[in-house]
Design an enzyme around this catalytic site. Structure first.
Site, PDB file in Angstrom:
ATOM      1  N   ILE A 160      58.373  -7.070  -5.961  1.00 24.95           N
ATOM      2  CA  ILE A 160      59.301  -6.694  -4.999  1.00 24.95           C
ATOM      3  C   ILE A 160      58.428  -6.846  -3.690  1.00 24.95           C
ATOM      4  O   ILE A 160      57.455  -5.891  -3.457  1.00 24.95           O
ATOM      5  CB  ILE A 160      59.900  -5.286  -5.016  1.00 24.95           C
ATOM      6  CG1 ILE A 160      60.407  -4.971  -6.566  1.00 24.95           C
ATOM      7  CG2 ILE A 160      60.912  -4.971  -4.069  1.00 24.95           C
ATOM      8  CD1 ILE A 160      61.653  -6.056  -6.692  1.00 24.95           C
ATOM      9  N   ASP A 196      55.060 -21.249  -8.856  1.00 24.22           N
ATOM     10  CA  ASP A 196      55.593 -20.166  -9.167  1.00 24.22           C
ATOM     11  C   ASP A 196      56.571 -20.554 -10.072  1.00 24.22           C
ATOM     12  O   ASP A 196      57.113 -19.496 -11.093  1.00 24.22           O
ATOM     13  CB  ASP A 196      56.341 -19.615  -7.835  1.00 24.22           C
ATOM     14  CG  ASP A 196      55.700 -18.656  -7.285  1.00 24.22           C
ATOM     15  OD1 ASP A 196      54.437 -18.530  -7.344  1.00 24.22           O
ATOM     16  OD2 ASP A 196      56.348 -17.757  -6.607  1.00 24.22           O
ATOM     17  N   GLU A 233      47.827 -12.932  -7.492  1.00 24.21           N
ATOM     18  CA  GLU A 233      48.248 -14.390  -7.713  1.00 24.21           C
ATOM     19  C   GLU A 233      46.896 -15.324  -7.314  1.00 24.21           C
ATOM     20  O   GLU A 233      46.870 -16.106  -8.018  1.00 24.21           O
ATOM     21  CB  GLU A 233      49.305 -14.634  -6.806  1.00 24.21           C
ATOM     22  CG  GLU A 233      50.505 -14.070  -7.038  1.00 24.21           C
ATOM     23  CD  GLU A 233      51.685 -13.736  -5.958  1.00 24.21           C
ATOM     24  OE1 GLU A 233      51.258 -13.173  -4.959  1.00 24.21           O
ATOM     25  OE2 GLU A 233      52.782 -14.319  -6.111  1.00 24.21           O
ATOM     26  N   ASN A 258      47.185 -18.280  -1.298  1.00 24.27           N
ATOM     27  CA  ASN A 258      48.558 -17.805  -1.444  1.00 24.27           C
ATOM     28  C   ASN A 258      49.449 -17.500  -0.283  1.00 24.27           C
ATOM     29  O   ASN A 258      49.363 -16.554   0.446  1.00 24.27           O
ATOM     30  CB  ASN A 258      48.668 -16.216  -2.228  1.00 24.27           C
ATOM     31  CG  ASN A 258      49.739 -15.777  -2.464  1.00 24.27           C
ATOM     32  OD1 ASN A 258      50.887 -16.100  -2.182  1.00 24.27           O
ATOM     33  ND2 ASN A 258      49.705 -14.590  -3.034  1.00 24.27           N
TER      34      ASN A 258
HETATM   35  N1  LIG Z   1      54.127   1.705   1.896  1.00 24.87           N
HETATM   36  C1  LIG Z   1      54.981   0.850   1.815  1.00 24.87           C
HETATM   37  N2  LIG Z   1      56.103   1.097   1.244  1.00 24.87           N
HETATM   38  C2  LIG Z   1      57.085   0.385   1.190  1.00 24.87           C
HETATM   39  N3  LIG Z   1      57.002  -1.040   1.419  1.00 24.87           N
HETATM   40  C3  LIG Z   1      55.610  -1.370   1.866  1.00 24.87           C
HETATM   41  C4  LIG Z   1      54.789  -0.681   2.065  1.00 24.87           C
HETATM   42  N4  LIG Z   1      53.544  -1.061   2.678  1.00 24.87           N
HETATM   43  C5  LIG Z   1      53.818  -2.337   2.620  1.00 24.87           C
HETATM   44  N5  LIG Z   1      55.252  -2.453   2.257  1.00 24.87           N
HETATM   45  C6  LIG Z   1      55.936  -3.990   2.362  1.00 24.87           C
HETATM   46  O1  LIG Z   1      55.626  -4.908   1.395  1.00 24.87           O
HETATM   47  C7  LIG Z   1      55.934  -5.973   1.950  1.00 24.87           C
HETATM   48  C8  LIG Z   1      54.947  -7.257   1.639  1.00 24.87           C
HETATM   49  O2  LIG Z   1      54.881  -7.433   0.338  1.00 24.87           O
HETATM   50  P1  LIG Z   1      54.294  -8.803  -0.112  1.00 24.87           P
HETATM   51  O3  LIG Z   1      54.346  -8.674  -1.738  1.00 24.87           O
HETATM   52  O4  LIG Z   1      52.694  -8.725   0.278  1.00 24.87           O
HETATM   53  O5  LIG Z   1      54.840 -10.096   0.639  1.00 24.87           O
HETATM   54  P2  LIG Z   1      54.800 -11.384   0.491  1.00 24.87           P
HETATM   55  O6  LIG Z   1      56.235 -11.653   0.007  1.00 24.87           O
HETATM   56  O7  LIG Z   1      54.530 -12.146   2.022  1.00 24.87           O
HETATM   57  O8  LIG Z   1      53.993 -11.840  -0.492  1.00 24.87           O
HETATM   58  C9  LIG Z   1      56.574  -5.859   3.370  1.00 24.87           C
HETATM   59  O9  LIG Z   1      57.889  -5.658   3.477  1.00 24.87           O
HETATM   60  C10 LIG Z   1      56.042  -4.575   3.664  1.00 24.87           C
HETATM   61  O10 LIG Z   1      56.697  -3.869   4.528  1.00 24.87           O
HETATM   62  C1  LIG Z   2      59.050 -16.926  -4.048  1.00 23.08           C
HETATM   63  C2  LIG Z   2      58.770 -16.033  -3.056  1.00 23.08           C
HETATM   64  O1  LIG Z   2      60.136 -15.472  -2.531  1.00 23.08           O
HETATM   65  O2  LIG Z   2      57.839 -15.770  -2.477  1.00 23.08           O
HETATM   66  P1  LIG Z   2      57.373 -14.626  -1.514  1.00 23.08           P
HETATM   67  O3  LIG Z   2      57.822 -13.304  -2.063  1.00 23.08           O
HETATM   68  O4  LIG Z   2      55.667 -14.865  -1.616  1.00 23.08           O
HETATM   69  O5  LIG Z   2      57.803 -15.024  -0.284  1.00 23.08           O
HETATM   70 MG   LIG Z   3      54.096 -12.633  -2.386  1.00 30.53          MG
END
Ligand SMILES: Nc1ncnc2c1ncn2[C@@H]1O[C@H](COP(=O)(O)OP(=O)(O)O)[C@@H](O)[C@H]1O
Ligand SMILES: CC(=O)OP(=O)(O)O
Ligand SMILES: [Mg+2]
Length: 420
Positions: A213, A152, A401, A9
């Site tokens: 988010i 996606d 995912e 992923n």
């Molecule tokens: N305790 C927390 N409170 C708020 N945001 C957080 C916390 N821990 C991690 N994050 C945020 O989660 C986000 C990453 O989310 P994720 O779904 O793993 O990202 P991606 O889009 O790479 O898949 C980062 O912006 C990180 O700062």
């Molecule tokens: C679709 C998309 O924005 O993916 P990610 O949140 O993993 O960057």
């Molecule tokens: Mg993601």
């Protein structure tokens, strides 16, 4: 030795890989994640059985491709992870690809499908490039393993015409594939399955407003198990703001921001062409532009370090509220649950509390203690509603995912059944 499934992923700020046993349902053997690619130093989280390990990485991993190469090698070289030491131990690799164009199901990578996906890359260079680089790498370095791509966008094939159509010249729209596709669908599919099971309802009768988010953020309205609207559009830029993305703005804004908007961005490479406008709105906006950090954990705090941090938080809350109101009405008030997922949705108690307080008029109220506590590591769905009889439940779902892809792969591939 039995072969394994590797699920990959590649997100915008992280790469997560998980090895599973090839059985139905699959069982996770090891999980490795590199996060903070956009906010160095990157960090590694590695889990094998009950053993967990976290470290800050000294290696410079600035792209998802580099991160993938690095974690794959670490896993192959781990003497304790004898199940997966080389290519021979893998049966399938499942890849998350954000933009699947008109593909409605998973596809197996061969010369023809790869070529088709490469054509799509032009429509979503920022989001598909890294995933395709990883697919190309796997094809070269692990040639005997079958790669399958999961999209996606596929979950949103149910969007009605009036939702997915942009009011522009339809000949141009058709010729260029300009419509709302929607993303984070592998995650929404996992969320739907997990929440329906938690509620004891068939997925086909479940209505949700689900939030994914993370670095990229989106919302989805699910009616009778189908996506009827979602906040991302032709690309993942539309809708909510993210770590480096603006989300919705007036489309004219970009021409007032710079008169170079249509020119090729200096960040373009020989293989990847993006315009200056796309670069600005996708990579130089969002939290990073407002506060200087892409780490939402530094923004979602009770006493933020600056007014800019507070503003970034308030903007996300405001835009999410707009969608909640809209989707609640579109679902005719028949909403089983509001579901928080993704890195921020799962971890930010402050975001969940703030939104829940602002949604009191919908009968929403949460248990503050449960909300602060958050889910246990192994808990997929946690109910934080105070009184579900008064309005929609509020749930946290630790989305997965990689598991969603591996489960589908194992289901479709075990017993000689072809891909669905
Ligand atoms: N305790 C927390 N409170 C708020 N945001 C957080 C916390 N821990 C991690 N994050 C945020 O989660 C986000 C990453 O989310 P994720 O779904 O793993 O990202 P991606 O889009 O790479 O898949 C980062 O912006 C990180 O700062
Ligand atoms: C679709 C998309 O924005 O993916 P990610 O949140 O993993 O960057
Ligand atoms: Mg993601």
């Amino acid at each position: 030795m039995a072969k394994s499934i590797l699920a990959v992923n590649a997100g915008s700020s992280s790469v997560k890989i998980t090895f599973y046993t090839f059985e139905n349902p699959p069982r996770a053997v090891a999980d490795a994640q590199v996060s903070g690619i956009t906010a160095p130093p990157a960090s590694l989280k590695y889990q094998r059985g009950d053993v967990q390990h976290k470290e800050e990485l000294k290696e410079k991993l600035s792209t998802p491709q580099d991160a993938f190469k690095y974690i794959l090698q670490r896993c192959f070289k781990d003497p304790e992870l004898s199940e997966v030491a080389s290519e021979e131990d893998l049966a399938y690799i499942c890849h998350r690809v954000v933009h699947g164009g008109d593909y409605t199901t998973a596809v197996e990578i061969n010369d023809e499908t790869l070529h088709h996906l490469e054509e799509l890359e032009d429509l979503a260079p920022l989001h598909n490039f890294s995933a395709l680089e990883i697919i190309r790498l796997c094809k070269k370095e692990l040639p005997s393993v079958t790669s399958i791509t999961y999209f996606d966008s596929a979950f949103h094939q149910s969007l009605p015409a009036h939702v997915k159509t942009y009011p522009i010249n339809q000949e141009v729209a058709r010729a260029n594939g300009l419509r709302k596709y929607g993303f984070h669908g592998i995650s929404y599919s996992f969320i739907l399955g997990a929440v329906a099971e938690y509620l004891g309802k068939p997925a086909a009768q479940t209505n949700l407003i689900a939030f994914h988010i993370g670095s990229g953020a989106s919302i989805c309205a699910i009616q009778d198990g189908k996506s009827i609207d979602t906040s991302m559009g032709l690309t993942p830029l539309a809708g909510l703001p993210g770590a480096t993305r603006s989300g919705d703005i007036d489309p004219s804004l970009v021409f007032h921001y710079t008169n170079e908007a249509g020119k090729l961005s200096p960040a373009s490479t020989k293989e990847m062409h993006i315009s200056t406008a796309e670069e600005i709105l996708n990579k130089q906006s969002g939290w990073k532009a407002l506060t200087g950090t892409t780490d939402f954990a530094q923004i979602a705090v009770q006493n933020p370090p600056s007014e800019a941090h507070r503003l970034a938080f308030d903007i996300l809350v405001d835009r999410m509220l707009g969608y909640i109101g809209s989707y609640y009405v579109k679902l005719n008030g028949k909403v089983d649950a509001l579901v928080f997922a993704g890195g921020i949705g799962e971890k930010s108690a402050l975001l969940r509390r703030t939104l829940s307080e602002k949604c009191q008029s919908l009968g929403i109220a949460i248990d503050l203690e449960a909300n602060d506590q958050g889910p246990e590591e192994s808990q997929t769905v946690m109910d934080i509603s105070r009184d579900p009889s008064k309005g929609p439940r509020v749930l946290i779902c630790q989305t997965n995912e990689q598991f969603e892809m591996a489960r589908d792969c194992a289901r479709a591939r075990s017993g000689g059944v072809d891909l669905k």
